[in-house]
Structures are given as C-alpha cells and as structure tokens.
Enzyme design. Structure first.
Site, short mmCIF file in Angstrom:
data_model
loop_
_atom_site.label_atom_id
_atom_site.label_comp_id
_atom_site.label_asym_id
_atom_site.label_seq_id
_atom_site.Cartn_x
_atom_site.Cartn_y
_atom_site.Cartn_z
N LYS A 53 -1.81 1.49 0.79
CA LYS A 53 -1.55 0.99 -0.57
C LYS A 53 -0.50 -0.11 -0.52
CE LYS A 53 -2.95 5.41 -2.55
NZ LYS A 53 -2.56 6.73 -3.06
N GLN B 39 2.81 9.85 -4.41
CA GLN B 39 1.67 10.36 -3.65
C GLN B 39 1.57 11.88 -3.76
OE1 GLN B 39 -0.68 8.42 -2.21
NE2 GLN B 39 -1.84 10.19 -1.53
N ASP C 3 -1.61 5.73 -11.80
CA ASP C 3 -2.49 6.81 -11.33
C ASP C 3 -3.28 7.43 -12.49
OD1 ASP C 3 -2.70 7.43 -8.61
OD2 ASP C 3 -0.71 8.36 -8.56
#
Ligand code: GUN
Length: 292
Positions: free
Chosen positions: A52, A96, A119
C-alpha cells in the site's frame, strides 16, 4: 477452460484515471496524503502495508507508514489516530486489520474521522453504504470486486450473486454494494457461510460466485455450475518447500478443477488483491477532493 480475469491489468486502468486526478490536484497545490498504520509484525499484514505504501509513493501521494510495536497499548494507538485525524496533510487513514489482541479494533475504527476512513469501516460509512450516499467510503475489496466485474463486461444487473463469507471487510459490505439500486449493481444477492445448510446447492445456483471465507481451496467443482463467473478473494499462505520463500499463496477456490467449469475466474495472486490496493488509492483521492 475459463477466461482469466487479470486484476493487475484492470488495476492499471484505474491508475491511469487516478494519475490524471492526482496531477490536477497537484496543479492546485494539493497532494493527497495517506497514512497506513501497522501494529505488530504479522508477516501477511506487513506485506500488505508495504504494498500500500509502495503504490501510494508510485502515484506521488504523500505517504506515511507508521509501524508500531506489537505491545502498543490501546491508548497509544488512539492518540496516534487522533494525531492523524488532526493532520491536514493526511486525507486517508488505514489501520491494518487484524491488530494484536490487546487492541479493541472497533473502538479504534470509531475514533477515526469518518471523512478520512478510506477503509469504509467506520459506522458512519457503513450507514452511508446502506443508504447509498455517494460521499461515503465503501470498503476497498468490495469496491475492487465490483470494478473488476464491470471492467470485464460481466453483467451484475439481475444476476444471482452468491457470496461465501460474511465478514465486515468483504462479505457484508459486498452484499450491500451489489444489491444497491443502480446500473452497476442491481444483483440478487445471497450470502452463505460456514453454518449454511445446503451450501453446495446454493452456490451451484450462482451466476457469479464470490469466495471470501478464508479457507484454502474450499470451493470445489461440485460447488460451481457450468459457465459461472468465479471471484476468489481468499489469500492463504501454504507451506511449499519447492518455493524459495517456503510458502505459496492459494485462494479459497480449488483453481484447477473450478477453472474447467467456469466461464471466467480470478487468479490468486493477481486477481482481487491488486484491485483492493487500487481502490484504496481511489478512496484516498476521493477523500482529498471531498475536503477541498
Ligand atoms: N485486512 C485485510 N483486508 C484489509 C483492508 O482492506 N483494510 C485493512 N485496514 N485491513 C485489512
């Protein structure tokens, strides 16, 4: 034999469009910023965070990678999130998943500024997905799967989509997304999971079968009808002494046998994975544009 759906090639198309948008923002003196937070040293999570951050740099975004030790406390992590919420150079924040066990993940997600929640996990964004509000953030993997199907000219509208798995990251948001009332969705959606009775009968009725249960090679040829489209979200590491890393990546679908029956199928790796990262970049650019 099935057509192979090339996630890397489709992600590249997404980047062509994003590069144009990023250049336009930069010409106005704005650089989209993404913060990726990793707590602990889970090897798979480390690899995702690295990808990412790398992609974010390649696109010329302002990328901040925050690697915190495995014993980071809840309050330490909360204060890092709050700092990022206040930082005007940061438009998107991702923590994460999964974090170490001392972390209350839901509380961390609630602490995110929903406008920076690229997200799409914050309750405000979940509600926006349910109500189809255009300014919300949709989780990256569901968004990537929708784009993959649309770019591959696979009809979602009116199709029976069976989703295997009900996670907050994939199954649930994907069901909400594909059942929306619009031309890019309009699917008949069924969600099945590990407790479903007659699972095989249901998956065999799918026009599009999306496997996201996190069990290596779970979907076999008997789960699939001839001519179905198969999307494999799974990514497990299985030991493989013949591989230089000592493992190889496998999906939730027993690829070789299922590919013989399917009309089209996504590989692992190189299918959904690259699309998830592309959609994270797209959500970050969107977050930046929305606060201009
Ligand atoms: N873990 C697995 N997928 C994801 C994702 O899309 N976002 C985050 N933050 N964690 C994940």
């Amino acid at each position: 034999m099935a057509n192979l759906i090339d996630g890397r090639a489709i992600a590249e198309k997404v980047y062509v469009d994003l590069r144009r948008q990023i250049a336009e923002l930069k010409s106005k003196g704005v650089t989209p910023g993404l913060a990726v937070v990793l707590v602990g040293d889970n090897p798979a999570s480390r690899a995702y965070v690295r990808s990412k951050d790398k992609m974010s740099r390649e696109l010329g975004l302002h990328s901040v990678k925050l690697e915190l030790p495995a014993m980071t406390t809840q309050s330490e992590l909360l204060s890092r999130v709050e700092e990022l919420n206040r930082d005007p150079a940061i438009h998107g924040i991702l923590v994460q998943s999964p974090p170490p066990k001392q972390i209350d993940e839901a509380a961390i997600v609630r602490a995110l500024d929903p406008r920076k929640d690229v997200d799409g996990f914050h309750p405000v964004n979940v509600a926006k997905l349910v109500s189809a509000a255009a300014d919300g953030f949709v989780p990256c993997t569901p968004l990537g799967i929708q784009r993959l199907l649309l770019e591959s000219k696979i009809d979602i509208s009116g199709a029976h989509v069976v989703i295997l798995g009900r996670s907050m990251i994939v199954g649930k948001p994907l069901a909400l997304l594909l059942m929306q009332k619009n031309k890019d969705a309009d699917a008949t959606v069924t969600v099945v999971h590990s407790r479903s009775r007659n699972l095989e009968k249901i998956t065999r009725s799918a026009d599009i079968l999306i496997a996201a249960i996190g069990r290596a090679n779970f979907v076999k040829s008997e789960h699939v009808r001839d001519g179905a489209v198969i999307v494999d979200v799974g990514i497990s590491r299985v030991e493989d002494a013949t591989n230089e890393r000592g493992y190889r990546l496998v999906g939730d679908v027993a690829f070789d046998e299922v590919a013989k029956k399917a009309a089209a199928i996504t590989p692992v790796p190189g299918g959904v994975g690259p699309m998830t990262i592309a959609m994270l970049m797209a959500n970050t650019v969107k977050a930046c544009r929305q606060v201009l």
